[in-house]
Scaffold this motif. Sequence first.
Motif, PDB file in Angstrom:
ATOM      1  N   LEU A  32       0.835  -1.207   0.000  1.00 29.14           N
ATOM      2  CA  LEU A  32       0.000   0.000   0.000  1.00 29.14           C
ATOM      3  C   LEU A  32       0.870   1.258   0.000  1.00 29.14           C
ATOM      4  O   LEU A  32       0.550   2.241  -0.684  1.00 29.14           O
ATOM      5  CB  LEU A  32      -0.951  -0.012   1.193  1.00 29.14           C
ATOM      6  N   LEU A  33       1.965   1.237   0.737  1.00 26.96           N
ATOM      7  CA  LEU A  33       2.888   2.383   0.725  1.00 26.96           C
ATOM      8  C   LEU A  33       3.458   2.601  -0.673  1.00 26.96           C
ATOM      9  O   LEU A  33       3.549   3.739  -1.138  1.00 26.96           O
ATOM     10  CB  LEU A  33       4.036   2.165   1.713  1.00 26.96           C
ATOM     11  N   LYS A  34       3.851   1.524  -1.314  1.00 23.60           N
ATOM     12  CA  LYS A  34       4.416   1.634  -2.668  1.00 23.60           C
ATOM     13  C   LYS A  34       3.404   2.211  -3.651  1.00 23.60           C
ATOM     14  O   LYS A  34       3.781   2.887  -4.606  1.00 23.60           O
ATOM     15  CB  LYS A  34       4.890   0.268  -3.170  1.00 23.60           C
ATOM     16  N   LEU A  35       2.131   1.950  -3.402  1.00 24.50           N
ATOM     17  CA  LEU A  35       1.072   2.481  -4.267  1.00 24.50           C
ATOM     18  C   LEU A  35       0.667   3.906  -3.892  1.00 24.50           C
ATOM     19  O   LEU A  35      -0.198   4.490  -4.536  1.00 24.50           O
ATOM     20  CB  LEU A  35      -0.155   1.566  -4.206  1.00 24.50           C
ATOM     21  N   GLY A  36       1.276   4.445  -2.833  1.00 23.24           N
ATOM     22  CA  GLY A  36       0.942   5.794  -2.395  1.00 23.24           C
ATOM     23  C   GLY A  36      -0.336   5.866  -1.583  1.00 23.24           C
ATOM     24  O   GLY A  36      -0.861   6.957  -1.354  1.00 23.24           O
ATOM     25  N   ARG A  37      -0.840   4.755  -1.142  1.00 25.80           N
ATOM     26  CA  ARG A  37      -2.069   4.719  -0.341  1.00 25.80           C
ATOM     27  C   ARG A  37      -1.676   4.745   1.136  1.00 25.80           C
ATOM     28  O   ARG A  37      -1.839   3.786   1.878  1.00 25.80           O
ATOM     29  CB  ARG A  37      -2.877   3.482  -0.728  1.00 25.80           C
ATOM     30  N   ARG A  38      -1.178   5.878   1.506  1.00 25.26           N
ATOM     31  CA  ARG A  38      -0.553   6.084   2.809  1.00 25.26           C
ATOM     32  C   ARG A  38      -1.501   5.879   3.991  1.00 25.26           C
ATOM     33  O   ARG A  38      -1.121   5.288   4.992  1.00 25.26           O
ATOM     34  CB  ARG A  38       0.021   7.506   2.825  1.00 25.26           C
ATOM     35  N   ASP A  39      -2.727   6.359   3.878  1.00 31.45           N
ATOM     36  CA  ASP A  39      -3.678   6.220   4.985  1.00 31.45           C
ATOM     37  C   ASP A  39      -4.007   4.756   5.258  1.00 31.45           C
ATOM     38  O   ASP A  39      -4.040   4.324   6.407  1.00 31.45           O
ATOM     39  CB  ASP A  39      -4.964   7.006   4.716  1.00 31.45           C
ATOM     40  N   GLU A  40      -4.240   4.000   4.191  1.00 29.46           N
ATOM     41  CA  GLU A  40      -4.531   2.578   4.355  1.00 29.46           C
ATOM     42  C   GLU A  40      -3.320   1.850   4.936  1.00 29.46           C
ATOM     43  O   GLU A  40      -3.453   0.993   5.819  1.00 29.46           O
ATOM     44  CB  GLU A  40      -4.895   1.939   3.016  1.00 29.46           C
ATOM     45  N   ALA A  41      -2.141   2.181   4.426  1.00 26.35           N
ATOM     46  CA  ALA A  41      -0.915   1.547   4.909  1.00 26.35           C
ATOM     47  C   ALA A  41      -0.687   1.868   6.372  1.00 26.35           C
ATOM     48  O   ALA A  41      -0.329   0.987   7.164  1.00 26.35           O
ATOM     49  CB  ALA A  41       0.276   2.022   4.071  1.00 26.35           C
ATOM     50  N   THR A  42      -0.917   3.115   6.745  1.00 27.65           N
ATOM     51  CA  THR A  42      -0.723   3.528   8.134  1.00 27.65           C
ATOM     52  C   THR A  42      -1.623   2.746   9.066  1.00 27.65           C
ATOM     53  O   THR A  42      -1.185   2.290  10.132  1.00 27.65           O
ATOM     54  CB  THR A  42      -0.983   5.046   8.282  1.00 27.65           C
ATOM     55  N   GLU A  43      -2.866   2.560   8.668  1.00 35.68           N
ATOM     56  CA  GLU A  43      -3.811   1.806   9.502  1.00 35.68           C
ATOM     57  C   GLU A  43      -3.314   0.373   9.741  1.00 35.68           C
ATOM     58  O   GLU A  43      -3.314  -0.117  10.870  1.00 35.68           O
ATOM     59  CB  GLU A  43      -5.180   1.791   8.827  1.00 35.68           C
ATOM     60  N   VAL A  44      -2.876  -0.275   8.679  1.00 36.12           N
ATOM     61  CA  VAL A  44      -2.388  -1.657   8.784  1.00 36.12           C
ATOM     62  C   VAL A  44      -1.112  -1.704   9.633  1.00 36.12           C
ATOM     63  O   VAL A  44      -0.984  -2.522  10.554  1.00 36.12           O
ATOM     64  CB  VAL A  44      -2.114  -2.240   7.377  1.00 36.12           C
ATOM     65  N   LEU A  45      -0.167  -0.817   9.338  1.00 33.92           N
ATOM     66  CA  LEU A  45       1.124  -0.845  10.021  1.00 33.92           C
ATOM     67  C   LEU A  45       1.019  -0.439  11.487  1.00 33.92           C
ATOM     68  O   LEU A  45       1.717  -0.999  12.342  1.00 33.92           O
ATOM     69  CB  LEU A  45       2.129   0.045   9.280  1.00 33.92           C
ATOM     70  N   GLU A  46       0.149   0.521  11.801  1.00 34.03           N
ATOM     71  CA  GLU A  46      -0.002   0.922  13.204  1.00 34.03           C
ATOM     72  C   GLU A  46      -0.586  -0.205  14.051  1.00 34.03           C
ATOM     73  O   GLU A  46      -0.189  -0.387  15.198  1.00 34.03           O
ATOM     74  CB  GLU A  46      -0.848   2.191  13.321  1.00 34.03           C
ATOM     75  N   ALA A  47      -1.505  -0.969  13.478  1.00 36.22           N
ATOM     76  CA  ALA A  47      -2.064  -2.115  14.212  1.00 36.22           C
ATOM     77  C   ALA A  47      -0.972  -3.153  14.480  1.00 36.22           C
ATOM     78  O   ALA A  47      -0.884  -3.708  15.582  1.00 36.22           O
ATOM     79  CB  ALA A  47      -3.214  -2.741  13.431  1.00 36.22           C
ATOM     80  N   LEU A  48      -0.120  -3.387  13.499  1.00 31.75           N
ATOM     81  CA  LEU A  48       0.984  -4.334  13.676  1.00 31.75           C
ATOM     82  C   LEU A  48       2.002  -3.818  14.694  1.00 31.75           C
ATOM     83  O   LEU A  48       2.514  -4.585  15.513  1.00 31.75           O
ATOM     84  CB  LEU A  48       1.670  -4.612  12.345  1.00 31.75           C
ATOM     85  N   ALA A  49       2.286  -2.528  14.643  1.00 37.50           N
ATOM     86  CA  ALA A  49       3.230  -1.935  15.599  1.00 37.50           C
ATOM     87  C   ALA A  49       2.676  -2.034  17.018  1.00 37.50           C
ATOM     88  O   ALA A  49       3.409  -2.362  17.956  1.00 37.50           O
ATOM     89  CB  ALA A  49       3.517  -0.480  15.227  1.00 37.50           C
ATOM     90  N   ALA A  50       1.392  -1.794  17.165  1.00 34.75           N
ATOM     91  CA  ALA A  50       0.764  -1.893  18.482  1.00 34.75           C
ATOM     92  C   ALA A  50       0.807  -3.325  19.006  1.00 34.75           C
ATOM     93  O   ALA A  50       0.863  -3.545  20.217  1.00 34.75           O
ATOM     94  CB  ALA A  50      -0.682  -1.402  18.419  1.00 34.75           C
ATOM     95  N   ALA A  51       0.822  -4.295  18.096  1.00 29.67           N
ATOM     96  CA  ALA A  51       0.905  -5.701  18.484  1.00 29.67           C
ATOM     97  C   ALA A  51       2.342  -6.131  18.767  1.00 29.67           C
ATOM     98  O   ALA A  51       2.580  -7.261  19.159  1.00 29.67           O
ATOM     99  CB  ALA A  51       0.301  -6.586  17.391  1.00 29.67           C
ATOM    100  N   GLY A  52       3.300  -5.207  18.543  1.00 27.53           N
ATOM    101  CA  GLY A  52       4.688  -5.494  18.886  1.00 27.53           C
ATOM    102  C   GLY A  52       5.556  -5.999  17.752  1.00 27.53           C
ATOM    103  O   GLY A  52       6.621  -6.568  18.000  1.00 27.53           O
TER     104      GLY A  52
END
Length: 134
Positions: free
Chosen positions: A43-63
């Motif tokens: 998603l980041l590579k496609l420039g869909r930053r908001d969607e990517a952020t949502e996915v990555l923040e959930a993973l970061a919160a999970a450690g």
Amino acid sequence: GELLFGQGRFEPAVATLRRALQVGGALGFEWRPHCELCLGKALLKLGRRDEATEVLEALAAAGLPEADVELGQMLRGTDRKGAEQHLYAAACNGRQDIFSHLSEMALEQEGSSPEDRRRWAMEWSRLADPRAEY
């Protein structure tokens, strides 16, 4: 999905990864975090930053430190503090090599004296060195 990502075919990678997550969700899919990380990166590579952020923040919160690395790199140009927080979390959670990125950022920091920038860069570099004794 990961193969498609590696080939630079990001749209098909996103579709395949979403399908794998949908199908695997009901089965307690053990590859879920890996697929979600790859999805976030695509998603980041496609420039869909908001969607990517949502996915990555959930993973970061999970450690998952790799998600913090991706978020830190994404934010580096727009949100310095946020980037530092994510990179620091990744470094503290097993990605010791990321301390070198924090060192680089310290050297680039505006608004502080050259001496302070050098001092922070040296300290981050020391933390990046696996041979360093504390």
